[in-house]
Design a protein around this motif. Structure first.
Motif, PDB file in Angstrom:
ATOM      1  N   GLN A 198       0.667  -1.175  -0.101  1.00 33.33           N
ATOM      2  CA  GLN A 198      -0.185  -0.001  -0.054  1.00 33.33           C
ATOM      3  C   GLN A 198       0.822   1.166  -0.084  1.00 33.33           C
TER       4      GLN A 198
ATOM      5  N   ILE B   5      -4.947   1.060   1.771  1.00 27.07           N
ATOM      6  CA  ILE B   5      -5.941   0.182   0.631  1.00 27.07           C
ATOM      7  C   ILE B   5      -7.101   0.485   0.440  1.00 27.07           C
TER       8      ILE B   5
ATOM      9  N   GLU C  70      -6.977   3.558  -2.035  1.00 20.53           N
ATOM     10  CA  GLU C  70      -6.313   3.008  -3.237  1.00 20.53           C
ATOM     11  C   GLU C  70      -7.463   2.217  -4.038  1.00 20.53           C
TER      12      GLU C  70
ATOM     13  N   ALA D  31      -4.997  -3.290  -2.298  1.00 23.11           N
ATOM     14  CA  ALA D  31      -6.093  -2.735  -2.993  1.00 23.11           C
ATOM     15  C   ALA D  31      -6.309  -3.880  -4.358  1.00 23.11           C
TER      16      ALA D  31
END
Length: 378
Positions: free
Chosen positions: A37, A41, A44, A234
């Protein structure tokens, strides 16, 4: 496509220093130190769903299979109709063992140049690439050449604004690509292979280029207002929402294409002719059905079910979660699991055991979040 974790002596990506300069938190993954990240997370994840994210997937294996008879040689190892794949077209496929178990999932692109020998570009998972290479070297005929493109980086740009940003950067040099198509073009002195697919469910592109130019291109892409670097965290939540399996979790040699819901990767002609590893068993499963199926599960509340959690129908254990997490887009947890076929119908009410508690779950259609691939219908 998918990856598995590996915590032994991680190698460094071509963009390692660049990731750190962007504030990435790095973790061991698939034999490499990877950015999990940058700013968070969920942030994103939401940026990719709304704009466009840059993912460094250079850990994945990039291979060329070439020579007269290359399509037939690949069809002896994959269940897809490779011979019908036209130049510039991609196909999702599976590397199978003799029992029809999944050794890896991968992408195949016909990159044969006009007048050149048949050549296919394969992208395989990072955690399995060395095993895949060994398997291919062992089973491909001697007259077929296998080349590992070790000096190539691979970047993915995913999201609804990916095309807008890339057309601005590349000045439309990438042509009018649609989903599952690819081409090559020159960007200054950089030769770039580009395909339109991805692992988020969003419209997106993959860019293969010499590793020595990766930092230049990554910086240029992230100079666009639409694009930010996105980490593995993500990437995982996006692919889960898209209902896409992760090798080493949802797929393994113990899973077959039919149980995994990947029967679409078995071409119509291949179903009729067979001739791929495990064909007898796989074709029988297509005809008779399987004992278990990969399904989507929607959970109530906010507590997610993780891999390994047991699934119950009353007091009867009927399956196990293979991937799970909280869906930022939907606002509740989702999971994928293999469950007994008689419990796999949409709407079936089940329970998942999490931290000693039983959480209500309902079998639901996948993808959890609709795919937004561009097929030429804009």
């Amino acid at each position: 496509m998918s990856e598995s974790e590996d915590h032994t002596d991680p190698a460094k990506l071509p963009l390692d220093a660049w990731h750190r300069a962007q504030g990435a938190r790095m973790v061991p993954f698939a034999g490499y130190e990877m950015p999990i990240q940058y700013e968070g997370i969920v942030a994103e994840h939401e940026w990719t769903r709304s704009h466009a994210g840059l993912f460094d997937v250079s850990h994945m294996g990039q291979l060329l299979v070439s020579g007269e008879g290359a399509a037939d040689a690949l069809e002896a190892l994959l269940p897809g109709d490779i011979a019908a794949l036209k130049p510039g077209r991609l196909r999702y496929s599976l590397l199978l063992d003799g029992n029809g178990g999944i050794l890896d999932d991968l992408m195949v692109t016909n990159v044969t140049a006009e007048g050149g020998e048949p050549t296919y570009y394969l992208v395989v998972n990072g955690a399995t690439k060395w095993d895949d290479i060994a398997h291919l070297r062992e089973h491909l005929p001697d007259e077929i050449t296998l080349t590992h493109l070790e000096d190539q980086a691979l970047l993915a740009v995913q999201g609804p604004e990916a095309e807008t940003a890339l057309r601005r950067v590349f000045r439309d040099a990438m042509g009018d690509l649609k989903f599952m198509q690819g081409t090559r073009f020159g960007f200054g002195d950089i030769d770039i292979g580009i395909s339109r697919s991805g692992y988020t469910g969003e419209d997106g592109f993959e860019l293969s280029l010499p590793a020595e130019h990766a930092e230049t291109l990554a910086g240029r892409l992230c100079a666009e207002i639409e694009i930010k670097p996105i980490g593995l965290g993500a990437r995982d939540s996006l692919r889960l929402e898209a209902g896409l399996p992760l090798y080493g979790h949802d797929l393994s040699p113990e899973t077959d294409p039919v149980s995994a819901g990947l029967a679409f990767a078995i071409g119509k002609r291949r179903r009729a002719e067979g001739g791929f590893p495990g064909a007898e068993r796989v074709l029988r499963l297509l005809e008779d059905g399987t004992d278990r199926l990969r399904v989507g599960l929607a959970l109530e509340g906010r507590l997610p079910a993780r891999e390994g959690a047991r699934v119950f129908a009353g007091e009867i254990p009927v399956g196990e979660v293979t991937s799970g997490g909280f869906s930022p887009t939907l606002g509740h947890p989702v999971a994928m699991a293999y469950v007994a076929r008689e419990r796999a119908a949409q709407g079936t009410e089940l329970e998942i055991e999490v931290r000693g508690k039983r959480l209500p779950a309902r079998v639901t259609a996948m993808p959890f979040v609709p795919h937004k691939y561009y097929r030429g219908d804009k």
